[in-house]
Design a protein around this motif. Structure first.
Motif, PDB file in Angstrom:
ATOM      1  N   PRO A 117     -16.837  17.926  58.316  1.00  0.00           N
ATOM      2  CA  PRO A 117     -18.017  17.396  57.618  1.00  0.00           C
ATOM      3  C   PRO A 117     -17.644  16.750  56.280  1.00  0.00           C
ATOM      4  O   PRO A 117     -16.721  17.206  55.597  1.00  0.00           O
ATOM      5  CB  PRO A 117     -18.884  18.643  57.410  1.00  0.00           C
ATOM      6  CG  PRO A 117     -17.933  19.786  57.384  1.00  0.00           C
ATOM      7  CD  PRO A 117     -16.758  19.395  58.242  1.00  0.00           C
ATOM      8  N   ASN A 133     -22.904  22.102  47.232  1.00  0.00           N
ATOM      9  CA  ASN A 133     -22.435  20.975  46.400  1.00  0.00           C
ATOM     10  C   ASN A 133     -22.403  21.348  44.913  1.00  0.00           C
ATOM     11  O   ASN A 133     -23.424  21.739  44.332  1.00  0.00           O
ATOM     12  CB  ASN A 133     -23.336  19.765  46.638  1.00  0.00           C
ATOM     13  CG  ASN A 133     -22.829  18.533  45.920  1.00  0.00           C
ATOM     14  OD1 ASN A 133     -23.190  18.287  44.778  1.00  0.00           O
ATOM     15  ND2 ASN A 133     -21.975  17.784  46.573  1.00  0.00           N
ATOM     16  N   GLY A 189     -27.500  16.154  54.057  1.00  0.00           N
ATOM     17  CA  GLY A 189     -26.134  16.433  54.505  1.00  0.00           C
ATOM     18  C   GLY A 189     -25.614  15.329  55.415  1.00  0.00           C
ATOM     19  O   GLY A 189     -24.434  14.966  55.369  1.00  0.00           O
ATOM     20  N   GLU A 190     -26.532  14.810  56.223  1.00  0.00           N
ATOM     21  CA  GLU A 190     -26.176  13.719  57.137  1.00  0.00           C
ATOM     22  C   GLU A 190     -25.762  12.483  56.325  1.00  0.00           C
ATOM     23  O   GLU A 190     -24.837  11.764  56.702  1.00  0.00           O
ATOM     24  CB  GLU A 190     -27.424  13.411  57.965  1.00  0.00           C
ATOM     25  CG  GLU A 190     -27.199  12.696  59.252  1.00  0.00           C
ATOM     26  CD  GLU A 190     -28.533  12.552  60.020  1.00  0.00           C
ATOM     27  OE1 GLU A 190     -29.586  13.087  59.574  1.00  0.00           O
ATOM     28  OE2 GLU A 190     -28.505  11.891  61.053  1.00  0.00           O
ATOM     29  N   THR A 203     -24.033  27.835  54.099  1.00  0.00           N
ATOM     30  CA  THR A 203     -23.788  27.081  55.339  1.00  0.00           C
ATOM     31  C   THR A 203     -24.278  27.941  56.510  1.00  0.00           C
ATOM     32  O   THR A 203     -24.648  29.094  56.325  1.00  0.00           O
ATOM     33  CB  THR A 203     -22.290  26.761  55.488  1.00  0.00           C
ATOM     34  OG1 THR A 203     -21.567  27.960  55.350  1.00  0.00           O
ATOM     35  CG2 THR A 203     -21.832  25.774  54.431  1.00  0.00           C
ATOM     36  N   ASP A 227     -22.352  13.052  55.263  1.00  0.00           N
ATOM     37  CA  ASP A 227     -21.430  12.939  56.405  1.00  0.00           C
ATOM     38  C   ASP A 227     -21.229  11.478  56.811  1.00  0.00           C
ATOM     39  O   ASP A 227     -20.118  11.066  57.137  1.00  0.00           O
ATOM     40  CB  ASP A 227     -21.954  13.758  57.595  1.00  0.00           C
ATOM     41  CG  ASP A 227     -21.959  15.252  57.305  1.00  0.00           C
ATOM     42  OD1 ASP A 227     -21.186  15.689  56.423  1.00  0.00           O
ATOM     43  OD2 ASP A 227     -22.742  15.979  57.934  1.00  0.00           O
ATOM     44  N   PRO A 278     -18.221  18.393  51.760  1.00  0.00           N
ATOM     45  CA  PRO A 278     -17.238  19.064  50.904  1.00  0.00           C
ATOM     46  C   PRO A 278     -16.154  18.105  50.398  1.00  0.00           C
ATOM     47  O   PRO A 278     -15.670  18.254  49.270  1.00  0.00           O
ATOM     48  CB  PRO A 278     -16.623  20.118  51.841  1.00  0.00           C
ATOM     49  CG  PRO A 278     -17.615  20.308  52.931  1.00  0.00           C
ATOM     50  CD  PRO A 278     -18.357  19.027  53.071  1.00  0.00           C
ATOM     51  N   GLY A 280     -29.303  26.031  52.522  1.00  0.00           N
ATOM     52  CA  GLY A 280     -28.669  25.066  53.425  1.00  0.00           C
ATOM     53  C   GLY A 280     -27.295  24.644  52.943  1.00  0.00           C
ATOM     54  O   GLY A 280     -26.924  24.874  51.782  1.00  0.00           O
ATOM     55  N   GLY A 281     -26.541  24.028  53.846  1.00  0.00           N
ATOM     56  CA  GLY A 281     -25.142  23.692  53.595  1.00  0.00           C
ATOM     57  C   GLY A 281     -24.896  22.859  52.354  1.00  0.00           C
ATOM     58  O   GLY A 281     -23.914  23.066  51.642  1.00  0.00           O
ATOM     59  N   VAL A 282     -25.808  21.919  52.048  1.00  0.00           N
ATOM     60  CA  VAL A 282     -25.582  21.025  50.901  1.00  0.00           C
ATOM     61  C   VAL A 282     -25.718  21.789  49.578  1.00  0.00           C
ATOM     62  O   VAL A 282     -25.242  21.324  48.536  1.00  0.00           O
ATOM     63  CB  VAL A 282     -26.529  19.798  50.966  1.00  0.00           C
ATOM     64  CG1 VAL A 282     -26.276  18.837  49.820  1.00  0.00           C
ATOM     65  CG2 VAL A 282     -26.360  19.056  52.293  1.00  0.00           C
TER      66      VAL A 282
HETATM   67  O1  KG4 Z   1     -26.523  24.273  56.732  1.00  0.00           O
HETATM   68  P1  KG4 Z   1     -25.346  23.622  57.359  1.00  0.00           P
HETATM   69  O2  KG4 Z   1     -24.071  24.430  57.433  1.00  0.00           O
HETATM   70  O3  KG4 Z   1     -25.659  23.153  58.805  1.00  0.00           O
HETATM   71  C1  KG4 Z   1     -26.869  22.622  59.221  1.00  0.00           C
HETATM   72  O4  KG4 Z   1     -27.816  23.413  59.505  1.00  0.00           O
HETATM   73  O5  KG4 Z   1     -26.940  21.392  59.259  1.00  0.00           O
HETATM   74  O6  KG4 Z   1     -25.077  22.281  56.580  1.00  0.00           O
HETATM   75  C2  KG4 Z   1     -24.000  21.450  56.903  1.00  0.00           C
HETATM   76  C3  KG4 Z   1     -24.082  20.236  56.000  1.00  0.00           C
HETATM   77  C4  KG4 Z   1     -23.100  19.124  56.370  1.00  0.00           C
HETATM   78  O7  KG4 Z   1     -23.811  17.913  56.408  1.00  0.00           O
HETATM   79  C5  KG4 Z   1     -22.095  19.148  55.225  1.00  0.00           C
HETATM   80  O8  KG4 Z   1     -21.527  17.875  54.951  1.00  0.00           O
HETATM   81  C6  KG4 Z   1     -22.956  19.620  54.076  1.00  0.00           C
HETATM   82  O9  KG4 Z   1     -23.797  20.598  54.638  1.00  0.00           O
HETATM   83  N1  KG4 Z   1     -22.153  20.194  52.994  1.00  0.00           N
HETATM   84  C7  KG4 Z   1     -22.050  19.639  51.767  1.00  0.00           C
HETATM   85  C8  KG4 Z   1     -21.152  20.452  51.028  1.00  0.00           C
HETATM   86  N2  KG4 Z   1     -20.760  21.489  51.823  1.00  0.00           N
HETATM   87  C9  KG4 Z   1     -21.390  21.315  53.029  1.00  0.00           C
HETATM   88  N3  KG4 Z   1     -22.608  18.536  51.256  1.00  0.00           N
HETATM   89  C10 KG4 Z   1     -22.291  18.218  49.986  1.00  0.00           C
HETATM   90  N4  KG4 Z   1     -21.439  18.935  49.220  1.00  0.00           N
HETATM   91  C11 KG4 Z   1     -20.854  20.056  49.687  1.00  0.00           C
HETATM   92  N5  KG4 Z   1     -20.018  20.765  48.920  1.00  0.00           N
END
Ligand code: KG4
Ligand code: ZN
Length: 334
Positions: free
Chosen positions: A175, A272, A160-161, A299, A164, A178, A267-269
């Motif tokens: 972030p 995707n 995810g980083e 997320t 970002d 998305p 997790g957030g990614v």
């Molecule tokens: O799990 P999360 O909400 O927070 C943490 O524990 O880090 O994940 C957030 C991460 C961010 O880096 C954000 O850019 C990524 O998830 N993210 C995505 C998407 N939606 C959120 N990365 C790629 N595609 C997405 N659709």
């Protein structure tokens, strides 16, 4: 009741067994201006959000504080200041209501989000979790609700980083994941190529990819200042494909090696769209099953802390009031 305050979202949820009665989250727009989470500002925002978010969760669930059987909170990993807000609040509630406190590992909770009873299919044990968030990237062998083994992890940046940081280089907001996902939909993923990380085994690396991305953008912008305007969707699609193909190749290798035919995203990614479709395609080819939690449980959210606490509650795994949050909490084995 469960509370999540490890990073930049303040969450509170109420669960009855595996059922989510409410799942409230307050995001923090304050970080957008900086292109990343500013820890001090995150702690302050948690402090102002936590009481309204907890009250909203209770109201939505239609329960009063005195109905609660236990209070769960994220112990780590995360930002210390942010964790302290949630932990202090949860301890106070535990003391005031005379109910047990349960300290939850955020990374395990992301995985256990699959067990929330919301009608979606639940993986059976053992399965592999590809946990991909803004702070972590792990391939985990999940043997049961509490027994988990980390098979591979990133050696530097999280997936995810990487999204970002790439978004920041492109001047997109935070972030970035998305936004890259959205722009990539109309782009040609084969237009640009980046140096792929070469790490043995199941570990991963993303920092070299970020540098390769930065150099390409700088080089092209020098040659044509309009480069980004003309190619934003293509560069997003190409970057996304590189990250996702890499993640899938690693988790696929783990599935072969450990002979596991179920892969769960967490997790957030995992929000995707290209990751979801590609993993499913690969799984169809190899006869594997793929599990993706509902978007709101991908997320950061408090419902996942609640479901993890549910399993701990059933095994009597309660915490003490003198325990500290742990920003670097990690597990390699359970
Ligand atoms: O799990 P999360 O909400 O927070 C943490 O524990 O880090 O994940 C957030 C991460 C961010 O880096 C954000 O850019 C990524 O998830 N993210 C995505 C998407 N939606 C959120 N990365 C790629 N595609 C997405 N659709
Ligand atoms: Zn997370």
């Amino acid at each position: 009741m469960a509370i999540e305050s490890s990073c930049d979202d303040t969450g509170a949820a109420v669960l009855r067994g595996r059922q989510v009665l409410s799942n409230e989250v307050a995001g923090q727009s304050v970080h957008e201006f900086y292109g990343g989470v500013v820890p001090e500002l995150a702690s302050r925002a948690h402090q102002s959000n936590i009481v309204p978010v907890v009250n909203a969760a209770l109201n939505k669930a239609g329960v009063s504080k005195t109905d609660l059987d236990a209070i769960a909170v994220t112990r780590g990993p995360g930002l210390m200041g942010s964790l302290l807000v949630g932990n202090s609040f949860a301890k106070t509630l535990s003391l005031a209501l005379n109910i047990p406190i349960i300290y939850v590992d955020h990374m395990r909770a992301h995985i256990l989000a699959h067990f929330i009873d919301d009608g979606s299919p639940t993986p059976t044990f053992p399965f592999l979790s590809l946990t991909v968030s803004g702070g972590h990237t792990q391939i985990v062998l999940v043997k049961d609700e509490l027994e988990m083994e980390v098979l591979g992890t990133t050696l530097d940046d999280a997936a995810g980083e990487a999204f970002d940081k790439a978004a920041k280089i492109l001047g997109l907001g935070y972030p970035g994941g998305p936004q890259i996902d959205k722009l990539a939909k109309t782009g040609d993923a084969e237009k640009f190529h980046f140096t792929k990380p070469r790490i043995e085994g199941l570990d991963m690396s993303f920092s070299g990819l970020k540098s390769s991305f930065l150099y390409l953008v700088q080089r092209e912008m020098k040659a044509d200042p309009e480069f980004l305007n003309k190619n934003l969707n293509h560069i997003c699609a190409s970057f996304q494909k590189t990250v996702v193909d890499y993640l899938i190749s690693k988790v696929s290798k783990a599935a072969d090696q450990f002979k596991v035919d179920k892969i769960a995203l967490a997790g957030g990614v995992s929000a995707n769209s290209y990751l979801r479709t590609s993993l499913q395609k690969e799984a169809n080819l190899k006869g594997r099953a793929v599990y993706v939690p509902k978007f709101e449980y991908c997320t950061d959210n408090a419902a996942m802390i609640g479901i993890a606490a549910h399993f701990m509650y059933n095994r009597g795994q309660f915490g003490r009031l003198d325990e500290q949050p742990d920003p670097r909490l990690s597990f390699t084995h359970s």
